[in-house]
Design a protein around this motif. Structure first.
Motif, PDB file in Angstrom:
ATOM      1  N   ILE A  71      -5.723   1.463  -3.589  1.00 15.96           N
ATOM      2  CA  ILE A  71      -5.046   0.306  -4.171  1.00 15.96           C
ATOM      3  C   ILE A  71      -6.089  -0.662  -4.732  1.00 15.96           C
ATOM      4  O   ILE A  71      -7.024  -1.056  -4.035  1.00 15.96           O
ATOM      5  CB  ILE A  71      -4.180  -0.425  -3.119  1.00 15.96           C
ATOM      6  CG1 ILE A  71      -3.185   0.545  -2.476  1.00 15.96           C
ATOM      7  CG2 ILE A  71      -3.482  -1.621  -3.743  1.00 15.96           C
ATOM      8  CD1 ILE A  71      -2.144   1.088  -3.400  1.00 15.96           C
ATOM      9  N   SER A  74       0.817  -1.213   0.000  1.00 15.29           N
ATOM     10  CA  SER A  74       0.000   0.000   0.000  1.00 15.29           C
ATOM     11  C   SER A  74       0.853   1.266   0.000  1.00 15.29           C
ATOM     12  O   SER A  74       0.370   2.359  -0.307  1.00 15.29           O
ATOM     13  CB  SER A  74      -0.939   0.012   1.216  1.00 15.29           C
ATOM     14  OG  SER A  74      -0.249   0.353   2.412  1.00 15.29           O
ATOM     15  N   LEU A 115      -5.996  -0.497   2.169  1.00 17.43           N
ATOM     16  CA  LEU A 115      -5.918  -0.571   0.706  1.00 17.43           C
ATOM     17  C   LEU A 115      -6.964   0.339   0.071  1.00 17.43           C
ATOM     18  O   LEU A 115      -6.680   1.045  -0.906  1.00 17.43           O
ATOM     19  CB  LEU A 115      -6.120  -2.015   0.243  1.00 17.43           C
ATOM     20  CG  LEU A 115      -5.080  -3.039   0.686  1.00 17.43           C
ATOM     21  CD1 LEU A 115      -5.428  -4.428   0.120  1.00 17.43           C
ATOM     22  CD2 LEU A 115      -3.674  -2.639   0.260  1.00 17.43           C
ATOM     23  N   SER A 158       2.811   1.494  -5.512  1.00 15.95           N
ATOM     24  CA  SER A 158       1.703   1.620  -6.472  1.00 15.95           C
ATOM     25  C   SER A 158       1.578   0.352  -7.312  1.00 15.95           C
ATOM     26  O   SER A 158       1.899   0.343  -8.505  1.00 15.95           O
ATOM     27  CB  SER A 158       1.930   2.835  -7.384  1.00 15.95           C
ATOM     28  OG  SER A 158       2.033   4.019  -6.637  1.00 15.95           O
TER      29      SER A 158
END
Length: 298
Positions: free
Chosen positions: A198, A168, A193, A171
């Motif tokens: 994410i 997290s 997340l 990328s």
């Protein structure tokens, strides 16, 4: 205490220091001459404990090991606070592992010297996550933009949780959280997340996503962390990464594992191009050398 204590730039600086050590280890032989590390492991460990001890020795320092709890004053009833105070007076830095979440933070509040969390409870194992990210960076030349699969015990396994939290900070293209329904990642992990934007998906069948993965991070289902033994019996042996599963994998897939493994990765995988978990374990020494050097010397 947690991998979330770090920024991406700080981790990249750490990785560069580890690379420097790998390129010229002789340059670092005396960096921590006279420094003493104390390892206090209230749970079993092989790789984490020994790699920290190897790291301090290779930097010119020395270590004290608390040893088996049955042979220490803990067996006489000494509380953890008093144990930490004594270690703090004997060493320049303490590495602690404990089954209770928050034990490392408690130790850090008591000790005057630095404390490193080598695993506490079910959520945090920051130096393992650092090692995992460093391994990906070395083998794939990047961490960002890759597709990851995290397979196994995502509910109780702290290595898996820390790996997910570490991702997290970067990328990733996407993270597949692969587990039985009973062992799905906890909300306190998946919420991070979501907060950080994410992309992730929870799945149960690794065969459905194996062809998309750049990195497959495998963890064992840990009997010792289950509060209910019957729950463990329901999920043990849920997954085995074998040649049949990897038949549909990308040629450049890397398979990682924090180790120890039980039966979740078949021995037949060890000789394939996918198996990178022993290389991962080997990199634990230079990574932890870099960490100790930066903490104690700047």
């Amino acid at each position: 205490m947690s991998i979330l204590d770090f920024k991406k730039e700080e981790l990249e600086y750490l990785f560069q220091e580890a690379e420097n050590i790998l390129r010229d280890p002789t340059k670092y032989r005396e960096v921590l001459r006279g420094k003493i590390l104390a390892t206090a492991f209230f749970e079993p460990s092989t790789r984490t404990r020994l790699s920290f001890q190897s790291a301090i020795l290779r930097l010119g320092g020395s270590y004290l090991d608390l040893g088996e709890l049955e042979k220490s004053s803990i067996a006489k009833g000494e509380n953890i606070a008093d144990t930490i105070r004594m270690l703090d007076s004997y060493a320049d830095i303490i590495v602690i592992r404990h089954k209770l979440e928050g034990a490392a933070k408690f130790a850090a509040e008591i000790a005057e010297n630095p404390v490193i969390n080598a695993g506490d409870g079910r959520k945090h194992h920051p130096t393992q996550a650092m090692l995992d990210m460093f391994t990906v960076k070395r083998l794939k030349n990047r961490i960002d933009g890759l597709t990851y699969g995290v397979l196994g015990d995502l509910k109780y396994g702290r290595a898996a949780a820390s790996f997910i939290l570490a991702l997290s900070i970067f990328s990733p293209k996407k993270i597949y959280l692969i587990s039985p329904g009973l062992l799905r990642a906890r909300e306190d992990v998946t919420s991070i997340l979501r907060e950080r934007g994410i992309s992730f998906e929870e799945v149960e069948n690794p065969g459905e996503v194996i062809g998309e993965l750049d990195v497959l991070y495998v963890t064992r289902i840990q009997r010792e962390r289950f509060p209910d033994p019957s729950e463990y019996e329901k999920v043990k042996g849920s997954y085995i990464v074998d040649l049949k599963l990897l038949r549909n994998a990308r040629e450049d897939l890397i398979v990682l594992h924090p180790l120890p493994r039980v039966d979740e990765i078949a021995l037949e995988v060890d000789g394939t191009r996918y198996a990178k978990y022993f290389e991962q374990a080997r990199l634990g020494v230079p990574l932890r050398m870099a960490l100790l050097k930066l903490i104690l010397e700047g």
